[in-house]
Scaffold this active site. Structure first.
Site, PDB file in Angstrom:
ATOM      1  N   HIS A 224       0.615  -1.209   0.014  1.00  0.00           N
ATOM      2  CA  HIS A 224       0.064  -0.016   0.149  1.00  0.00           C
ATOM      3  C   HIS A 224       0.817   1.280   0.067  1.00  0.00           C
ATOM      4  O   HIS A 224       0.480   2.364  -0.763  1.00  0.00           O
ATOM      5  CB  HIS A 224      -0.798  -0.014   1.222  1.00  0.00           C
ATOM      6  N   ASP A 225       1.857   1.145   0.692  1.00  0.00           N
ATOM      7  CA  ASP A 225       2.816   2.433   0.717  1.00  0.00           C
ATOM      8  C   ASP A 225       4.168   2.506  -0.088  1.00  0.00           C
ATOM      9  O   ASP A 225       5.036   3.149  -0.086  1.00  0.00           O
ATOM     10  CB  ASP A 225       3.034   2.789   2.105  1.00  0.00           C
ATOM     11  N   LYS A 228       5.623   5.616  -1.472  1.00  0.00           N
ATOM     12  CA  LYS A 228       6.467   6.308  -0.540  1.00  0.00           C
ATOM     13  C   LYS A 228       8.031   6.186  -0.723  1.00  0.00           C
ATOM     14  O   LYS A 228       8.560   7.151  -0.275  1.00  0.00           O
ATOM     15  CB  LYS A 228       6.033   6.222   0.801  1.00  0.00           C
ATOM     16  N   HIS A 253       2.008   9.728  -3.665  1.00  0.00           N
ATOM     17  CA  HIS A 253       2.398   8.432  -3.409  1.00  0.00           C
ATOM     18  C   HIS A 253       1.578   7.295  -3.811  1.00  0.00           C
ATOM     19  O   HIS A 253       2.063   6.037  -4.395  1.00  0.00           O
ATOM     20  CB  HIS A 253       2.968   8.251  -2.026  1.00  0.00           C
ATOM     21  N   HIS A 278      -6.811   3.750  -0.760  1.00  0.00           N
ATOM     22  CA  HIS A 278      -6.677   3.491   0.809  1.00  0.00           C
ATOM     23  C   HIS A 278      -6.805   4.838   1.439  1.00  0.00           C
ATOM     24  O   HIS A 278      -6.972   4.751   2.637  1.00  0.00           O
ATOM     25  CB  HIS A 278      -5.734   2.566   1.326  1.00  0.00           C
ATOM     26  N   HIS A 279      -6.548   6.096   0.832  1.00  0.00           N
ATOM     27  CA  HIS A 279      -6.683   7.171   1.370  1.00  0.00           C
ATOM     28  C   HIS A 279      -8.134   8.116   0.972  1.00  0.00           C
ATOM     29  O   HIS A 279      -8.121   9.252   1.289  1.00  0.00           O
ATOM     30  CB  HIS A 279      -5.265   8.399   1.316  1.00  0.00           C
ATOM     31  N   ASP A 307      -5.166   0.933   8.454  1.00  0.00           N
ATOM     32  CA  ASP A 307      -3.824   1.566   8.130  1.00  0.00           C
ATOM     33  C   ASP A 307      -4.045   2.864   9.415  1.00  0.00           C
ATOM     34  O   ASP A 307      -3.063   3.161   9.990  1.00  0.00           O
ATOM     35  CB  ASP A 307      -3.920   2.075   6.661  1.00  0.00           C
TER      36      ASP A 307
END
Length: 365
Positions: A224-225, A228, A253, A278-279, A307
């Protein structure tokens, strides 16, 4: 083709069809034993799985009439199953009147004829032994051949399942390594990947997701990240609030991550949706697309709760860790705003009853 040959062919076709539907080793073992009893008209059938760590055979499945065989462990060299396993012959045939001294007879077991068919891979690796028995009549050469064919079919199916499991384990290892690559840049987030994968899977199970969706959720959680990795350290690790330009850079990101992972052909679209969305927020004020309500992909809605909860309960450069009750209260307060209310209800049930209260879960970078 005579009647006996036609019957054997029908038996093999029926067993093969049943084995194609199996997804796990226990299912294969159950299919082999059940069909052996029915198609060979035996009194019983047992499957003894080889346990390499113990160098022993263990009865893991049984069908038909039996005593108390389930769970019996035979150390290497003990019993007729091991004689068959260590032999080069496809089947060991033992007549009820000529049982050798090493035969293992459990209390309550009558003397009976038995066949033992080892399951070995092309490379010679032992997977187990399929054994059947009956009091009378004795087994024929045709039945020996049929049981050997059953064992071969089981070997092929087990190899398929084991290879798929090894491939999945390798894939999960690669995905975890990618997640840990980000954590290596920031000591404060160590453990975040593993924790969120585990908690996301628990929540997905609580919501009744099918295995395919759970797998996509795990993959999305691992990755998911990953976007970044392109965010500069002075932004990613900044202890205070981000200015508008920095926040815009941080928001990118999810798009970077999706673009990177899209080049991995085995990652399903639902996992990409977790990375990208997811944000997003239930009320439409998230990023990158401003999606609202059920327009936000379900797996992304699930992971969003996980998260943020993990971010709240572990220290970051920009905030101190909150207690679990405080974090749950904040999650509860954001139901219908930041989070899908149904997902929040399921999430809260994963924890003991907690006091209500708290305002604003905030945003997780």
């Amino acid at each position: 083709m005579n009647a006996a040959e036609q019957a054997d062919l029908n038996a093999l076709l029926e067993l093969s069809g049943a084995l194609l539907a199996t997804q796990s080793a226990p299912e294969v073992e159950e299919t082999l034993t059940t069909f052996s009893v029915r198609l060979l008209k035996t009194r019983y059938a047992l499957f003894l799985r080889y346990r390499r760590e113990q160098n022993a055979l263990r009865v893991t499945t049984q069908a038909g009439e039996h005593a108390a065989e389930l769970g019996v462990v035979l150390p290497r060299g003990r019993g007729l199953s091991w004689r068959a396993a260590l032999s080069a012959e496809p089947v060991l045939h033992v007549h009820r009147d000529t049982l050798p001294p090493e035969a293992v007879l459990l209390p309550g077991s009558p003397r009976q004829s038995a066949l033992f068919a080892p399951l070995r891979t092309a490379a010679g690796r032992l997977l187990g032994v399929l054994t059947v028995g009956r009091i009378a009549p004795d087994f024929t050469l045709r039945e020996e051949t049929l049981l050997a064919t059953f064992a071969n079919a089981g070997t092929v199916t087990l190899e398929r399942i084991y290879q798929a499991a090894r491939a999945a384990a390798t894939r999960e290892g690669v995905l975890l390594a990618l997640g840990l690559a980000l954590e290596a840049r920031d000591y404060e987030t160590q453990g975040h990947t593993g924790r969120t994968v585990a908690l996301a899977e628990r929540l997905g199970c609580a919501l009744g997701l099918e295995e395919e969706s759970l797998d996509a959720l795990r993959q999305g959680a691992y990755l998911h990240d990953v976007g970044k990795l392109s965010v500069p350290d002075d932004v990613l690790l900044k202890p205070g609030p981000l200015d508008p330009a920095e926040w815009t850079l941080m928001q990118e990101h999810v798009l970077t991550g999706e673009a990177l992972v899209r080049h991995v052909p085995t990652v399903p679209p639902d996992a990409l949706a977790v990375i990208r969305s997811h944000h997003e927020r239930w009320d439409g004020r998230g990023y990158p697309d401003g999606l609202q309500g059920e327009a936000v992909p379900l797996l992304a809605r699930i992971f969003a709760v996980v998260d943020v909860f993990d971010a709240l309960t572990h220290a970051r450069p920009y905030h101190a860790a909150r207690s679990v009750p405080e974090a749950l209260a904040l999650i509860r307060a954001e139901a219908g705003q930041q989070f899908d209310p149904a997902v929040v209800r399921a999430f809260l049930k994963l924890f003991p009853a907690q006091p209500s209260g708290g305002v604003g879960a905030g945003r997780e970078r």
